[in-house]
Each structure stands twice: as structure tokens, then as C-alpha cells.
Design a protein around this motif. Structure first.
Motif, short mmCIF file in Angstrom:
data_model
loop_
_atom_site.label_atom_id
_atom_site.label_comp_id
_atom_site.label_asym_id
_atom_site.label_seq_id
_atom_site.Cartn_x
_atom_site.Cartn_y
_atom_site.Cartn_z
N LYS A 32 0.79 -1.19 0.09
CA LYS A 32 0.19 0.18 -0.04
C LYS A 32 0.72 1.14 0.09
CE LYS A 32 -4.00 -1.58 -0.37
NZ LYS A 32 -5.03 -1.08 -1.42
N ASN A 151 -4.68 -2.79 7.49
CA ASN A 151 -4.43 -2.55 5.97
C ASN A 151 -6.19 -2.06 5.35
OD1 ASN A 151 -2.00 -3.49 5.81
ND2 ASN A 151 -2.65 -5.71 5.73
N ASP A 155 -5.92 1.02 2.80
CA ASP A 155 -6.59 1.03 1.59
C ASP A 155 -7.28 2.54 1.33
OD1 ASP A 155 -6.51 -1.44 0.95
OD2 ASP A 155 -8.25 -2.24 1.91
N ARG A 158 -4.43 5.38 1.03
CA ARG A 158 -3.84 5.00 -0.40
C ARG A 158 -4.82 5.61 -1.24
NH1 ARG A 158 0.84 3.30 -3.05
NH2 ARG A 158 0.54 3.92 -5.01
#
Length: 167
Positions: A32, A151, A155, A158
């Protein structure tokens, strides 16, 4: 640089499966962050949150150290960025990719050595933070959960930086 993510097996023994999924999630966090400048990596989400990709990397270095070195291995080492406050790691305002990723990779390397040296997933130690005994199995499951949760944050972070999405 493009991070290679290992594909976890669909059939394997428990320990191999846990290792593979933890490494998959570790690689996902690095993935990422691929292709972004230090400035992009420090970019904060949206007020009032100060969350950033670099802050997540720093936080996960602390988490790796806390669970594997301090708890499982009983090492008397301080946290990476603070004596006792996990929240300090989230402040990446003066951090760089090189600094954060070096610390994180060092802790991941320690964690892998500690896990591989353990006789079994049933190795149990007292976890002061939770005030109970905890097994290596539970630590590995907790780490997978911790990475998966963060994560998800990565997401969104990013996508907000450059529109890149993907799992």
C-alpha cells in the motif's frame, strides 16, 4: 519498488498457514506504500484523525516489538518511538520511509526468528498488557487481526492520496 505479496496456501498445517497469512498482511501494508514519496506517506487522512500510511508502518513496528520481543521473548527493550505510549508511533510528521521501514523490517525479522524458534504454537507466556497467559497461536492470530484492520485503513489512505485501490 514493487512489493511481492506471498500467496497464502489454501491447504497447509496450522503453523504454516498462520505464518503465510501474517506475511501476506505484512506485505500488504508495504504494498500500500509502494511508489509514494515521504510526503505522501506522511499525508494525514481527514480531521480530526492524524492517521497516515507512515504512521501505520511505525505503529506496526511497535506492535511487532511489543508482542514478539517484549511479550513472547521476555526482552526488556523499550518501544521503538516511546517509553510506553503506543500512540507516539502514529505521529510520522518528521519521519521518513527509510527510517520507518527500517525499524519495521527489523522488528518483523526479530518476530520471524522468535516464532520459528518456538517449540510449538502452544508456547505460553504471561502478557502483562492483557493480564493473562497467552499462547504463540493467539499472538499470531492477534497480529493477523491487527494487520488486517490497519490494512483496511491503508486502503482508504492510499485511495485518498492517488486514487489507487486494490486488495
Amino acid at each position: 519498488m514493487v512489493t511481492e505479496r506471498p500467496e497464502p496456501p489454501t491447504v497447509a498445517g496450522e503453523r504454516e498457514m498462520l505464518r503465510a497469512y501474517l506475511d501476506f498482511h505484512r506485505a500488504t501494508l508495504a504494498w500500500k506504500c509502494d511508489g509514494l514519496s515521504d510526503e505522501d506517506l506522511r499525508r494525514q487522512s481527514m480531521p480530526p484523525s492524524t492517521l497516515s500510511l507512515l504512521g501505520l508502518v511505525r505503529h506496526m513496528a511497535e506492535v511487532e516489538r511489543a508482542w514478539f520481543r517484549r511479550t513472547l521473548n521476555g526482552e526488556q527493550v523499550p518501544l521503538v518511538w516511546s517509553d510506553k505510549d503506543f500512540q507516539v508511533a502514529y505521529d510520522a510528521s518528521t519521519s521518513t520511509r527509510a527510517e520507518a521501514f527500517a525499524a519495521w523490517q527489523e522488528e518483523v525479522d526479530h518476530a520471524r526468528r522468535i516464532e520459528r524458534a518456538a517449540e510449538s504454537l502452544d508456547v505460553t507466556v504471561f502478557a502483562p498488557r492483557w493480564n493473562t497467559d497467552i499462547s504463540l497461536r493467539a499472538v499470531m492470530l492477534h497480529m493477523i487481526h491487527e494487520y488486517a484492520r490497519h490494512n483496511g485503513h491503508a486502503d482508504f489512505l492510499r485511495e485518498g492520496i492517488d486514487g489507487v485501490t486494490g486488495v
